[in-house]
Motif scaffolding. Sequence first.
Motif, mmCIF file in Angstrom:
data_model
loop_
_atom_site.group_PDB
_atom_site.id
_atom_site.type_symbol
_atom_site.label_atom_id
_atom_site.label_comp_id
_atom_site.label_asym_id
_atom_site.label_seq_id
_atom_site.Cartn_x
_atom_site.Cartn_y
_atom_site.Cartn_z
ATOM 1 N N GLY A 1 -16.905 1.927 -72.938
ATOM 2 C CA GLY A 1 -17.101 0.731 -73.750
ATOM 3 C C GLY A 1 -15.794 0.089 -74.175
ATOM 4 N N GLY A 2 -14.766 0.207 -73.337
ATOM 5 C CA GLY A 2 -13.439 -0.294 -73.655
ATOM 6 C C GLY A 2 -12.410 0.771 -73.348
ATOM 7 N N GLY B 1 -2.753 -1.600 -60.603
ATOM 8 C CA GLY B 1 -3.982 -2.218 -60.130
ATOM 9 C C GLY B 1 -5.192 -1.940 -60.996
ATOM 10 N N THR B 2 -4.989 -1.366 -62.180
ATOM 11 C CA THR B 2 -6.097 -1.059 -63.092
ATOM 12 C C THR B 2 -5.870 -1.772 -64.426
ATOM 13 N N PRO B 3 -6.896 -1.816 -65.278
ATOM 14 C CA PRO B 3 -6.710 -2.421 -66.605
ATOM 15 C C PRO B 3 -5.717 -1.664 -67.477
ATOM 16 N N PHE B 4 -5.328 -0.452 -67.063
ATOM 17 C CA PHE B 4 -4.459 0.396 -67.872
ATOM 18 C C PHE B 4 -2.977 0.134 -67.633
ATOM 19 N N SER C 1 -13.466 -5.669 -64.388
ATOM 20 C CA SER C 1 -14.515 -4.770 -63.912
ATOM 21 C C SER C 1 -13.886 -3.428 -63.558
ATOM 22 N N GLY C 2 -14.514 -2.365 -63.981
ATOM 23 C CA GLY C 2 -13.975 -1.037 -63.695
ATOM 24 C C GLY C 2 -14.843 0.022 -64.320
ATOM 25 N N THR C 3 -14.989 1.115 -63.615
ATOM 26 C CA THR C 3 -15.857 2.173 -64.091
ATOM 27 C C THR C 3 -15.356 2.783 -65.393
ATOM 28 N N GLN C 4 -14.044 2.962 -65.501
ATOM 29 C CA GLN C 4 -13.502 3.672 -66.648
ATOM 30 C C GLN C 4 -13.728 2.934 -67.972
#
Length: 280
Positions: free
Chosen positions: A189-190, A163-166, A181-184
Motif C-alpha cells: 500500500g505504498g 528502474g523501480t519506484p525505490f 505500477s509495481g508489485t512491491q
Amino acid sequence: MMTTPIFGATAQPDECRLYTLRNASGMAVTISERGAALRSWHAPDRYGRMADVVLAEPDHASSASPAARWQGRHAEGGVSLLLTAPGGAELLVNYHLDDDGSLIINYKATAAAPVALDVQLRPYFNLNGGHADVGDHMLQIDAAYFVEVDAGGAPAGVAAVGGTPFDFRQPAPIGPRLRWSGTQTRLMGGFNHCLFVRDHYAGGQGALREVARVVDPGSGRRLQMYTTEAALQLCTGQRAGFCLEAHARPCLMSAAWPQVVLRRGQVYRQTTVYRLALEA
C-alpha cells in the motif's frame, strides 16, 4: 554547540510524562515516555511561521514496547529514556537538540541473556506542517538496493533500485513514485521497505554520515538524516507523512532479520541525527 535551557512538562501519576527541548532558533521538540517517541517538532518555515512537522498519535508507542512505560529524565543537556525489556535487555535512548536544528538520538542496548532487539521509534514527518500531504516532498536516499517483501511483508530477497519506484539516488517527488505500477508498492500500500545505505553487513557501528534528505518546496524546510547504521526503513502510509528510520543490516538469511540478536553481555549502539533547516 551550546543549547538553550530544557523545559519538561510533568504528567499525572498514571500518565506518561512529556519532555520538551528547545534551541536558540525557536525550535521545540517534545518526547513522550510512551514508546520513547518523538511527539512533536515545531520549526519555522522560510517566512518564519512555526508549524509542527511530526505526525504522532496520542500516546503513540513503538513496536518494541507496545505496552511498556519508559522512564525518562533530563540528563546531559537532553532527555534520557530507559526501558527494561522482557528477557533482561535494557534499552536506553538519549535525545539532544542542537542550535543548528540537529536532533541527535543515541541508542544503547545491553542484554543479560540472548534476546532479539527491535527498537523502532518510527517518527513520521510532514514538512509542510500537515497543511497538505507529502506528495510534492522531494526525497533523496543514498541506496542502490532494497529488500523485496512477500504478501505478508516478510523479506523475500534483495533487488537493485534501478528502474523501480525505490530509486531515489537523485531527488524525486514522493507522490508520483506511489503511482508507479509495481508489485512491491501494491503489496504494502505504498512504501514500507528497507533500503541499504551501506555495502557492509552489521558487525559494528559505522561512521555517522548523511544517507537521506527530504525537501518541502512550499515551506522551504529540509530534513537531513544521518546514521551509523547500514539500512533504513522508508514508510509513507497514505501520503499524510513519511518515515525514515535507521536499521542494522544483519544477514538476510538470519531468522531474526531485520532484528539484531544480542548475546549475553553484548552492547548495541546506534546514532541517528535528523537535521531540520531551511533551503538556501
